[in-house]
Design a protein around this motif. Structure first.
Motif, PDB file in Angstrom:
ATOM      1  N   SER A 127       0.745  -1.177  -0.110  1.00  0.00           N
ATOM      2  CA  SER A 127       0.066   0.007  -0.006  1.00  0.00           C
ATOM      3  C   SER A 127       0.988   1.403  -0.012  1.00  0.00           C
ATOM      4  O   SER A 127       2.094   0.985   0.672  1.00  0.00           O
ATOM      5  CB  SER A 127      -0.998   0.072   1.262  1.00  0.00           C
ATOM      6  N   ILE A 128       0.313   2.407  -0.490  1.00  0.00           N
ATOM      7  CA  ILE A 128       0.883   3.838  -0.433  1.00  0.00           C
ATOM      8  C   ILE A 128       0.066   4.670  -0.227  1.00  0.00           C
ATOM      9  O   ILE A 128      -1.307   4.517  -0.625  1.00  0.00           O
ATOM     10  CB  ILE A 128       1.654   3.882  -1.930  1.00  0.00           C
ATOM     11  N   THR A 129       0.007   5.729   0.484  1.00  0.00           N
ATOM     12  CA  THR A 129      -0.770   6.714   0.825  1.00  0.00           C
ATOM     13  C   THR A 129      -0.198   7.977   0.262  1.00  0.00           C
ATOM     14  O   THR A 129       0.874   8.423   0.401  1.00  0.00           O
ATOM     15  CB  THR A 129      -0.924   6.889   2.408  1.00  0.00           C
ATOM     16  N   PHE A 130      -1.128   8.818  -0.248  1.00  0.00           N
ATOM     17  CA  PHE A 130      -0.991  10.126  -0.831  1.00  0.00           C
ATOM     18  C   PHE A 130      -1.549  11.301  -0.195  1.00  0.00           C
ATOM     19  O   PHE A 130      -2.724  10.788   0.414  1.00  0.00           O
ATOM     20  CB  PHE A 130      -1.423  10.059  -2.648  1.00  0.00           C
ATOM     21  N   GLY A 131      -1.148  12.316  -0.251  1.00  0.00           N
ATOM     22  CA  GLY A 131      -1.712  13.516   0.367  1.00  0.00           C
ATOM     23  C   GLY A 131      -3.229  13.884   0.122  1.00  0.00           C
ATOM     24  O   GLY A 131      -3.982  14.146   0.817  1.00  0.00           O
ATOM     25  N   ASN A 132      -3.412  13.468  -1.400  1.00  0.00           N
ATOM     26  CA  ASN A 132      -4.617  13.905  -2.016  1.00  0.00           C
ATOM     27  C   ASN A 132      -4.628  13.312  -3.259  1.00  0.00           C
ATOM     28  O   ASN A 132      -3.640  12.827  -3.831  1.00  0.00           O
ATOM     29  CB  ASN A 132      -5.046  15.217  -1.969  1.00  0.00           C
ATOM     30  N   ALA A 133      -5.839  13.388  -3.745  1.00  0.00           N
ATOM     31  CA  ALA A 133      -6.013  12.767  -5.252  1.00  0.00           C
ATOM     32  C   ALA A 133      -5.069  13.282  -6.356  1.00  0.00           C
ATOM     33  O   ALA A 133      -4.777  12.563  -7.111  1.00  0.00           O
ATOM     34  CB  ALA A 133      -7.370  12.750  -5.725  1.00  0.00           C
ATOM     35  N   CYS A 134      -5.004  14.807  -6.377  1.00  0.00           N
ATOM     36  CA  CYS A 134      -4.121  15.217  -7.134  1.00  0.00           C
ATOM     37  C   CYS A 134      -2.615  14.761  -7.030  1.00  0.00           C
ATOM     38  O   CYS A 134      -2.340  14.514  -8.221  1.00  0.00           O
ATOM     39  CB  CYS A 134      -4.297  16.609  -6.814  1.00  0.00           C
ATOM     40  N   GLU A 135      -2.153  14.553  -5.934  1.00  0.00           N
ATOM     41  CA  GLU A 135      -0.890  14.037  -5.932  1.00  0.00           C
ATOM     42  C   GLU A 135      -0.927  12.563  -6.341  1.00  0.00           C
ATOM     43  O   GLU A 135       0.052  12.134  -7.152  1.00  0.00           O
ATOM     44  CB  GLU A 135      -0.471  14.089  -4.295  1.00  0.00           C
ATOM     45  N   MET A 136      -1.681  11.819  -5.989  1.00  0.00           N
ATOM     46  CA  MET A 136      -1.728  10.352  -6.393  1.00  0.00           C
ATOM     47  C   MET A 136      -1.902  10.438  -7.839  1.00  0.00           C
ATOM     48  O   MET A 136      -0.945   9.656  -8.520  1.00  0.00           O
ATOM     49  CB  MET A 136      -3.009   9.689  -5.911  1.00  0.00           C
ATOM     50  N   ASN A 137      -2.731  11.127  -8.317  1.00  0.00           N
ATOM     51  CA  ASN A 137      -2.864  11.063  -9.865  1.00  0.00           C
ATOM     52  C   ASN A 137      -1.301  11.779 -10.679  1.00  0.00           C
ATOM     53  O   ASN A 137      -0.840  11.401 -11.680  1.00  0.00           O
ATOM     54  CB  ASN A 137      -3.794  12.152 -10.618  1.00  0.00           C
ATOM     55  N   GLY A 138      -0.683  12.720  -9.985  1.00  0.00           N
ATOM     56  CA  GLY A 138       0.721  13.046 -10.663  1.00  0.00           C
ATOM     57  C   GLY A 138       1.608  12.062 -10.487  1.00  0.00           C
ATOM     58  O   GLY A 138       2.628  12.071 -11.275  1.00  0.00           O
ATOM     59  N   ARG A 139       1.604  11.065  -9.500  1.00  0.00           N
ATOM     60  CA  ARG A 139       2.626  10.180  -9.290  1.00  0.00           C
ATOM     61  C   ARG A 139       2.272   9.029  -9.854  1.00  0.00           C
ATOM     62  O   ARG A 139       3.427   8.151 -10.118  1.00  0.00           O
ATOM     63  CB  ARG A 139       2.891  10.088  -7.872  1.00  0.00           C
ATOM     64  N   ILE A 140       1.348   8.608 -10.418  1.00  0.00           N
ATOM     65  CA  ILE A 140       0.977   7.326 -11.151  1.00  0.00           C
ATOM     66  C   ILE A 140       0.416   7.485 -12.350  1.00  0.00           C
ATOM     67  O   ILE A 140      -0.291   6.390 -13.094  1.00  0.00           O
ATOM     68  CB  ILE A 140       0.087   6.619 -10.047  1.00  0.00           C
ATOM     69  N   ALA A 141       0.420   8.721 -13.029  1.00  0.00           N
ATOM     70  CA  ALA A 141      -0.415   8.985 -14.129  1.00  0.00           C
ATOM     71  C   ALA A 141       0.381   8.405 -15.544  1.00  0.00           C
ATOM     72  O   ALA A 141      -0.352   8.093 -16.202  1.00  0.00           O
ATOM     73  CB  ALA A 141      -0.097  10.406 -14.586  1.00  0.00           C
ATOM     74  N   GLU A 142       1.661   7.869 -15.350  1.00  0.00           N
ATOM     75  CA  GLU A 142       2.163   7.243 -16.525  1.00  0.00           C
ATOM     76  C   GLU A 142       1.948   5.797 -17.202  1.00  0.00           C
ATOM     77  O   GLU A 142       1.834   5.359 -18.132  1.00  0.00           O
ATOM     78  CB  GLU A 142       3.953   7.242 -16.590  1.00  0.00           C
ATOM     79  N   GLY A 143       1.454   5.111 -15.729  1.00  0.00           N
ATOM     80  CA  GLY A 143       1.363   3.675 -16.163  1.00  0.00           C
ATOM     81  C   GLY A 143      -0.186   3.253 -15.947  1.00  0.00           C
ATOM     82  O   GLY A 143      -1.079   3.999 -16.034  1.00  0.00           O
ATOM     83  N   THR A 144      -0.060   2.062 -16.229  1.00  0.00           N
ATOM     84  CA  THR A 144      -1.588   1.423 -16.379  1.00  0.00           C
ATOM     85  C   THR A 144      -1.978   0.629 -15.208  1.00  0.00           C
ATOM     86  O   THR A 144      -3.313   0.376 -14.953  1.00  0.00           O
ATOM     87  CB  THR A 144      -1.865   0.621 -17.590  1.00  0.00           C
ATOM     88  N   VAL A 145      -1.244   0.087 -14.558  1.00  0.00           N
ATOM     89  CA  VAL A 145      -1.655  -0.581 -13.229  1.00  0.00           C
ATOM     90  C   VAL A 145      -2.374  -0.149 -12.455  1.00  0.00           C
ATOM     91  O   VAL A 145      -3.456  -0.571 -12.053  1.00  0.00           O
ATOM     92  CB  VAL A 145      -0.462  -1.356 -12.521  1.00  0.00           C
ATOM     93  N   PHE A 146      -2.333   1.203 -11.848  1.00  0.00           N
ATOM     94  CA  PHE A 146      -3.153   1.903 -10.834  1.00  0.00           C
ATOM     95  C   PHE A 146      -4.004   2.892 -11.763  1.00  0.00           C
ATOM     96  O   PHE A 146      -4.749   3.642 -10.976  1.00  0.00           O
ATOM     97  CB  PHE A 146      -2.313   2.612  -9.992  1.00  0.00           C
ATOM     98  N   ASN A 147      -4.270   2.729 -12.844  1.00  0.00           N
ATOM     99  CA  ASN A 147      -5.078   3.677 -13.661  1.00  0.00           C
ATOM    100  C   ASN A 147      -6.478   2.946 -13.972  1.00  0.00           C
ATOM    101  O   ASN A 147      -6.462   2.027 -14.911  1.00  0.00           O
ATOM    102  CB  ASN A 147      -4.681   4.215 -14.849  1.00  0.00           C
ATOM    103  N   PHE A 148      -7.308   3.008 -13.098  1.00  0.00           N
ATOM    104  CA  PHE A 148      -8.629   2.105 -13.170  1.00  0.00           C
ATOM    105  C   PHE A 148      -9.726   3.076 -12.526  1.00  0.00           C
ATOM    106  O   PHE A 148      -9.622   3.945 -11.859  1.00  0.00           O
ATOM    107  CB  PHE A 148      -8.656   0.718 -12.481  1.00  0.00           C
TER     108      PHE A 148
END
Length: 148
Positions: A127-148
C-alpha cells in the motif's frame, strides 16, 4: 510344512503388494487438486480508498487483475497492466514516481492505493498513501496498473 511356508510366502508377497498399492493410492490422493498448472498464480485485487489507514479507509474503486496464464480481470487494461508488472518484476514501488510534477494544493485529504493477493506465486500486501487525489494522479499518471 512346505505348503505352509509357501502359503506364508504368498501371503507376505500379497500383503506387500497391497501395502504398496495402498501407499501409492494414498500418495496420489494426498496431492493437491488443481496444482498441475505450468504458471505460478498471479491474482491481485487493487483498490483506491479515502483515508490513511487500510483498516478504516473507505474503498472508492476496486479491480481484479490476474496475469497467468493470460491477463484477465475487471481491470480496464489487463494486458498492459500485466506487462507493466512483469517489467517491474512485481515491484509496485517502481510503478510510482518519487515526486509529482503536477501542481497540487497542500490539502490533506489522504488517498490510499492497495494491492493484495498473489504475484507469481508470492503473497503480496502493498500500500501507499498520498496526501490527496491530485498528488496520487501526478505520481501514477504514466502507467496502467493503477489507472482504473
Amino acid at each position: 510344512m512346505r505348503n505352509t511356508l509357501t502359503m506364508a510366502g504368498t501371503f507376505a508377497a500379497a500383503a506387500a503388494l497391497l501395502l504398496t498399492g495402498t501407499a501409492a493410492a494414498s500418495a496420489a490422493q494426498s496431492q493437491p487438486v488443481g496444482t498441475t498448472s505450468l504458471y505460478a498464480p498471479s491474482a491481485l485485487v487493487l483498490t483506491v480508498s479515502k483515508g490513511e489507514d487500510a483498516a478504516t479507509a473507505t474503498v472508492e474503486r476496486a479491480v481484479t487483475l490476474s496475469c497467468a496464464p493470460k491477463p484477465t480481470g475487471s481491470h480496464p487494461s489487463p494486458v498492459s497492466a500485466c506487462a507493466e508488472l512483469r517489467s517491474a518484476d512485481g515491484e509496485f514501488n517502481q510503478l510510482v514516481e518519487p515526486t509529482s510534477q503536477r501542481m497540487c494544493t497542500r490539502q490533506w485529504d489522504p488517498v490510499m492505493v492497495t494491492v493484495g493477493g498473489v504475484w507469481q506465486g508470492k503473497h503480496v500486501n502493498w500500500s501507499i498513501t498520498f496526501g490527496n487525489a491530485c498528488e496520487m494522479n501526478g505520481r501514477i499518471a504514466e502507467g496502467t496498473v493503477f489507472n482504473f
